[in-house]
Design an enzyme around this catalytic site. Structure first.
Site, PDB file in Angstrom:
ATOM      1  N   SER A  74       0.802  -1.228   0.000  1.00  0.00           N
ATOM      2  CA  SER A  74       0.000   0.000   0.000  1.00  0.00           C
ATOM      3  C   SER A  74       0.834   1.275   0.000  1.00  0.00           C
ATOM      4  O   SER A  74       0.310   2.351  -0.278  1.00  0.00           O
ATOM      5  CB  SER A  74      -0.959   0.016   1.192  1.00  0.00           C
ATOM      6  N   LYS A 111       0.752   4.266   7.010  1.00  0.00           N
ATOM      7  CA  LYS A 111       0.064   5.144   6.054  1.00  0.00           C
ATOM      8  C   LYS A 111       0.519   6.580   6.274  1.00  0.00           C
ATOM      9  O   LYS A 111       1.139   6.919   7.272  1.00  0.00           O
ATOM     10  CB  LYS A 111      -1.465   5.095   6.252  1.00  0.00           C
TER      11      LYS A 111
END
Length: 154
Positions: A74, A111
């Site tokens: 990701s 993230k």
């Protein structure tokens, strides 16, 4: 430790990872004293050397620094790949735009932190993954700020 709780969340029920062991002995490496270009080498390269201690160079606060191995893709858009090892410093206060290790509903994730207008999002750096918008009642802890990515090339 500077664990940040978002939106008045309660303390999560998870066991924290183990600390990185940083020996007191210095880890010395030779380092060129100038930037390396991706062109022709300098004829003076064999004559100028500087020694650096990797502990001092890579770790700002050894008591608050941990290493995590990345699983998933990701964050591949900014060069964080599966198998990379991230240095995470818990003593740094996370700010909008930082790459963070977050715990959302008892799951660890890496993230980019997005905080604007009272909205908190965890943003992937891969267009295949949508932003994670933290909803009321969800449990989010900013566990630490990623300071380095150790990416193996060989």
């Amino acid at each position: 430790m500077n664990t940040q709780y978002i939106q008045g969340m309660q303390t999560p029920a998870f066991s924290p990872p183990q600390a990185v062991f940083v020996p007191d002995a210095k880890v010395w490496l030779e380092m060129c004293a100038w930037a390396v270009r991706a062109g022709f080498p300098s004829p003076a390269a064999d004559h100028t050397r500087k020694r650096i201690d990797l502990n001092e160079h890579l770790i700002r606060n050894k008591e608050a620094t941990f290493i995590f191995r990345v699983k998933g893709d990701s964050m591949s858009g900014i060069g964080i790949y599966e198998g990379d090892e991230l240095l995470v410093d818990r003593s740094i206060e996370a700010k909008h735009g930082n790459i963070v290790l977050a715990v959302l509903n008892d799951d660890y994730t890496v993230k980019r932190l997005h905080r604007r207008g009272g909205v908190v999002k965890l943003m992937a750096e891969n267009p295949l993954y949508p932003p994670i918008v933290v909803k009321e009642g969800e449990e989010l802890v900013i566990w630490g700020v990623v300071t380095r990515n150790l990416h193996k090339l060989y």
